[in-house]
Design a protein around this motif. Sequence first.
Motif, PDB file in Angstrom:
ATOM      1  N   GLY A 152       0.884  -1.124  -0.113  1.00  0.00           N
ATOM      2  CA  GLY A 152      -0.029  -0.036  -0.049  1.00  0.00           C
ATOM      3  C   GLY A 152       0.834   1.210   0.177  1.00  0.00           C
ATOM      4  O   GLY A 152       2.270   1.290  -0.348  1.00  0.00           O
ATOM      5  N   GLY A 153       0.267   2.463   0.484  1.00  0.00           N
ATOM      6  CA  GLY A 153       0.803   3.553   0.293  1.00  0.00           C
ATOM      7  C   GLY A 153       0.078   4.653   1.165  1.00  0.00           C
ATOM      8  O   GLY A 153      -1.114   4.309   1.368  1.00  0.00           O
ATOM      9  N   GLY A 187       4.877   7.931   1.469  1.00  0.00           N
ATOM     10  CA  GLY A 187       5.604   6.660   1.017  1.00  0.00           C
ATOM     11  C   GLY A 187       4.647   5.548   0.906  1.00  0.00           C
ATOM     12  O   GLY A 187       3.389   5.484   1.270  1.00  0.00           O
ATOM     13  N   GLY A 188       5.339   4.396   0.365  1.00  0.00           N
ATOM     14  CA  GLY A 188       4.616   3.019   0.007  1.00  0.00           C
ATOM     15  C   GLY A 188       5.590   2.144  -0.586  1.00  0.00           C
ATOM     16  O   GLY A 188       6.614   2.578  -0.849  1.00  0.00           O
ATOM     17  N   ASN A 189       4.872   0.964  -0.379  1.00  0.00           N
ATOM     18  CA  ASN A 189       5.693  -0.209  -1.389  1.00  0.00           C
ATOM     19  C   ASN A 189       5.225  -0.583  -2.418  1.00  0.00           C
ATOM     20  O   ASN A 189       5.468  -1.579  -3.092  1.00  0.00           O
ATOM     21  CB  ASN A 189       5.970  -1.558  -0.446  1.00  0.00           C
ATOM     22  CG  ASN A 189       4.627  -1.978   0.393  1.00  0.00           C
ATOM     23  OD1 ASN A 189       3.589  -1.378  -0.328  1.00  0.00           O
ATOM     24  ND2 ASN A 189       4.698  -2.906   1.312  1.00  0.00           N
ATOM     25  N   VAL A 190       4.297   0.155  -3.081  1.00  0.00           N
ATOM     26  CA  VAL A 190       3.742   0.337  -4.256  1.00  0.00           C
ATOM     27  C   VAL A 190       3.923   1.707  -4.813  1.00  0.00           C
ATOM     28  O   VAL A 190       4.041   2.674  -4.334  1.00  0.00           O
ATOM     29  CB  VAL A 190       2.330  -0.300  -4.418  1.00  0.00           C
ATOM     30  CG1 VAL A 190       2.195  -1.449  -3.828  1.00  0.00           C
ATOM     31  CG2 VAL A 190       1.413   0.924  -3.685  1.00  0.00           C
ATOM     32  N   SER A 191       3.877   2.035  -6.244  1.00  0.00           N
ATOM     33  CA  SER A 191       3.812   3.217  -6.673  1.00  0.00           C
ATOM     34  C   SER A 191       2.832   4.160  -6.368  1.00  0.00           C
ATOM     35  O   SER A 191       1.682   3.643  -6.073  1.00  0.00           O
ATOM     36  CB  SER A 191       3.852   2.968  -8.386  1.00  0.00           C
ATOM     37  OG  SER A 191       2.463   2.560  -8.741  1.00  0.00           O
ATOM     38  N   THR A 346       4.668  -0.733   7.205  1.00  0.00           N
ATOM     39  CA  THR A 346       6.107  -0.772   7.157  1.00  0.00           C
ATOM     40  C   THR A 346       6.907   0.014   6.446  1.00  0.00           C
ATOM     41  O   THR A 346       8.139   0.282   6.661  1.00  0.00           O
ATOM     42  CB  THR A 346       6.490  -2.144   7.014  1.00  0.00           C
ATOM     43  OG1 THR A 346       5.884  -2.801   5.518  1.00  0.00           O
ATOM     44  CG2 THR A 346       5.763  -3.240   8.060  1.00  0.00           C
ATOM     45  N   TRP A 347       6.233   0.641   5.506  1.00  0.00           N
ATOM     46  CA  TRP A 347       7.005   1.467   4.577  1.00  0.00           C
ATOM     47  C   TRP A 347       6.992   2.935   5.314  1.00  0.00           C
ATOM     48  O   TRP A 347       7.866   3.649   4.730  1.00  0.00           O
ATOM     49  CB  TRP A 347       6.349   1.762   3.288  1.00  0.00           C
ATOM     50  CG  TRP A 347       4.668   1.829   3.376  1.00  0.00           C
ATOM     51  CD1 TRP A 347       4.182   3.279   3.652  1.00  0.00           C
ATOM     52  CD2 TRP A 347       3.565   1.122   3.377  1.00  0.00           C
ATOM     53  NE1 TRP A 347       2.769   3.247   3.762  1.00  0.00           N
ATOM     54  CE2 TRP A 347       2.312   2.097   3.728  1.00  0.00           C
ATOM     55  CE3 TRP A 347       3.432  -0.321   3.097  1.00  0.00           C
ATOM     56  CZ2 TRP A 347       0.965   1.435   3.716  1.00  0.00           C
ATOM     57  CZ3 TRP A 347       2.180  -0.867   3.404  1.00  0.00           C
ATOM     58  CH2 TRP A 347       1.132   0.034   3.559  1.00  0.00           C
ATOM     59  N   LEU A 348       6.505   3.113   6.345  1.00  0.00           N
ATOM     60  CA  LEU A 348       6.599   4.479   7.174  1.00  0.00           C
ATOM     61  C   LEU A 348       7.414   4.532   8.213  1.00  0.00           C
ATOM     62  O   LEU A 348       7.448   3.348   9.052  1.00  0.00           O
ATOM     63  CB  LEU A 348       5.223   4.909   7.676  1.00  0.00           C
ATOM     64  CG  LEU A 348       4.058   5.155   6.809  1.00  0.00           C
ATOM     65  CD1 LEU A 348       2.950   5.505   7.479  1.00  0.00           C
ATOM     66  CD2 LEU A 348       4.690   6.262   5.613  1.00  0.00           C
TER      67      LEU A 348
END
Length: 368
Positions: A152-153, A187-191, A346-348
């Motif tokens: 997600g993002g 931020g995110g782990n996808v675009s 987790t991307w934060l």
Amino acid sequence: MTDLDEALALLHKDDRENPRSLRDVRTKVLEAASDNVIPLRRRRFMPVAVAAAAVAVVAAGVVVVQANDAAPQAPPLAGPTSSTTAPVGEERAVSRMSLVSAKDALTAAASRIKTADQPVPPGKYRLITETGTYARGVTFGSSVDNPQALKGGTWMLPQTTKTWIPSDVTGEWLNRRTVTGEPKWLGGNVSQQEAAFRPSDTDTGERRGVCGDFFPKSLPKKVCGDPGDWDSPAFYAKLPRDPQALYDWLRTFTGPKGSTPQAMFHTATEILRAGLMPADLRAEWYRAIAKIDGVVLSEGKATIDGRTGVGITLADTLQRTELVIDEEKGDFIGERTLVGPETDETWLPEGTVTMSVAITSTVVDSIG
């Protein structure tokens, strides 16, 4: 079906169909949707990011304190255009703070509370302005077994909410929400394209309603003068003025949520954010908050919307929440929330600001 009904329905749908626990915003959602909370308050229609079919909504409550209206900790609190990660030197070493110092700070603030609030003459209005930034986003999948599997993002949305309350609170209220800038990618782990964010209908617009009932078709129905509604003077009139009794009330009120320190702290802060608590109660309210397990004093000073005060913090592995109190006047300035070490998103990075909000209250001549 109102915009709020639709948004809440979608939120519940996501929660039912996606086994992922929305831990990062669990308290905000429970406070807004629980049958044990105030019947539909104006904060109930906090905008929810509505994503495509199989996408879970993640409405992280992040607001920036600038004006008064309707969970923080470093020095200067970030505004809508500031960095979302606390700069070096801003992070507070919570583990080194003492509970005793937090009690002392809150007790000192309570002793400085003004004995009388600014009255609202007949025909005038109390204007409560809440200005801040809120984290919104979309997620895919589930983090129940493996947090790293969640995709997600997250975005930050700057927004201002103004509420005009007549001297006779049973009259017509006005609520105006305005998005004050473009969403900012956290931020995110996808675009960004995959996690595209679109503001919902409840992010903007004007809504009027008697007794602040901005969504009359929503359930549970809001009732004028309901002593269980903290938009009503009757709510504050029935509360005790003793810190221990108020602490016991918070514990009982949050019982359906486990009476956890987090639930008690969040509820206490939400009621302060409504902007209607009388001064004599607010003083004892601070002393009651100081009794909550885990409440500590933030290191140094905290600044929100140009106003500086002491930061009172409660942290767990998921997030850190800080409310800021004016040391001189005992006013509630605002609050903010930061990411903890074990967030599902987790991307934060830990320490990322996910909500910063400022509250102010004034008396004005007319509505709108």
